[in-house]
Design a protein around this motif. Sequence first.
Motif, PDB file in Angstrom:
ATOM      1  N   PRO A  45       9.379 -31.695 -61.305  1.00  0.00           N
ATOM      2  CA  PRO A  45      10.077 -30.494 -60.805  1.00  0.00           C
ATOM      3  C   PRO A  45      10.988 -30.785 -59.616  1.00  0.00           C
ATOM      4  CG  PRO A  45       7.772 -30.006 -61.242  1.00  0.00           C
ATOM      5  CD  PRO A  45       7.916 -31.488 -61.345  1.00  0.00           C
ATOM      6  N   ALA A  46      10.518 -31.626 -58.694  1.00  0.00           N
ATOM      7  CA  ALA A  46      11.339 -31.962 -57.524  1.00  0.00           C
ATOM      8  C   ALA A  46      12.551 -32.783 -57.939  1.00  0.00           C
ATOM      9  CB  ALA A  46      10.512 -32.724 -56.489  1.00  0.00           C
ATOM     10  N   LEU A  47      12.366 -33.686 -58.910  1.00  0.00           N
ATOM     11  CA  LEU A  47      13.497 -34.467 -59.409  1.00  0.00           C
ATOM     12  C   LEU A  47      14.545 -33.548 -60.010  1.00  0.00           C
ATOM     13  CD1 LEU A  47      11.816 -37.545 -61.147  1.00  0.00           C
ATOM     14  CD2 LEU A  47      12.980 -37.477 -58.945  1.00  0.00           C
ATOM     15  N   LEU A  48      14.099 -32.608 -60.822  1.00  0.00           N
ATOM     16  CA  LEU A  48      15.037 -31.668 -61.445  1.00  0.00           C
ATOM     17  C   LEU A  48      15.764 -30.857 -60.383  1.00  0.00           C
ATOM     18  CD1 LEU A  48      16.235 -30.297 -63.919  1.00  0.00           C
ATOM     19  CD2 LEU A  48      14.240 -28.762 -63.952  1.00  0.00           C
ATOM     20  N   ALA A  49      15.005 -30.378 -59.385  1.00  0.00           N
ATOM     21  CA  ALA A  49      15.623 -29.599 -58.313  1.00  0.00           C
ATOM     22  C   ALA A  49      16.642 -30.436 -57.546  1.00  0.00           C
ATOM     23  CB  ALA A  49      14.546 -29.066 -57.372  1.00  0.00           C
ATOM     24  N   GLY A  50      16.296 -31.702 -57.272  1.00  0.00           N
ATOM     25  CA  GLY A  50      17.211 -32.574 -56.538  1.00  0.00           C
ATOM     26  C   GLY A  50      18.483 -32.846 -57.307  1.00  0.00           C
ATOM     27  N   VAL A  51      18.354 -33.095 -58.615  1.00  0.00           N
ATOM     28  CA  VAL A  51      19.537 -33.363 -59.438  1.00  0.00           C
ATOM     29  C   VAL A  51      20.415 -32.115 -59.531  1.00  0.00           C
ATOM     30  CG1 VAL A  51      20.333 -33.931 -61.765  1.00  0.00           C
ATOM     31  CG2 VAL A  51      18.441 -35.200 -60.757  1.00  0.00           C
TER      32      VAL A  51
END
Length: 264
Positions: A187-193
């Motif tokens: 989820p954090a990766l998706l938010a960061g991207v």
Amino acid sequence: MIRRPPSSPLLRTLAMLAILFVIAPLLSVIIRVPWSDFWSSLNTTAVRQSLVISIQTSLIAALLAAVLGIPLSWWLARTNSKVSRVIRTICIAPMVLPPVVAGIALLAAFGRRGVLGEQLFNLWGISLPFTKTAVVLAQVFVSMPFLILAVEAAFRQTDEGLEDAARTLGASPTRIFFSVVIPSVRPALLAGVVLAWARSFGEFGASITFAGSFPGRTQTLPMSIYEIASYDYRQALVVSVFMMFVSVAVLAGMRESWASGRTR
């Protein structure tokens, strides 16, 4: 558990003023938009070309920011030295740099007479400024810090015990990273991207300084709005509200990702 709002009248008043300060300009744009001309204002050659360029460059920039920023975030999360703290400060500095300074910095590095750009031009004839590649580089430069902050924080919260268990089973560091660590912070990766993409999509200052604003070649949607506003304020309102809708949609999608991360 339902949290009650602050009971202090002063705090409530200041909170309402803050909400009004943010909402008033955004709502004013929506009120002033000539809705009857909405589609015709968007369906001009200049707007279509700049929209295509914005989508192309921002997607590439988000991908590059992820490819470069995720390993860097992992290293920063697992390293606690003076060197890593200095590097972290430097890597997130573009967030607070004035946009024109970021553009000048890119010119100093990658211009024909830049520290790196001069070598690229002399050895291989590569000239980066005022090209679509320059737009992408400017977008990566200003957007990657947002990804780093979001992803590094998630990496710091991962359970290192799972990594130790995988290591004792003979998994290589690369396999541990992709099969254990990455799934745990998805989820954090998706938010960061998505944050990196949104920042790239709205980038203006560094891009126009380093890449210029050439219609059909380097002119992105924010550059197009800036140019349109000088001769057609109504059309500028239409394109601006379109970008506002995109931003709100992005934030709404990210909210689901964050909620998913909290649930996990």
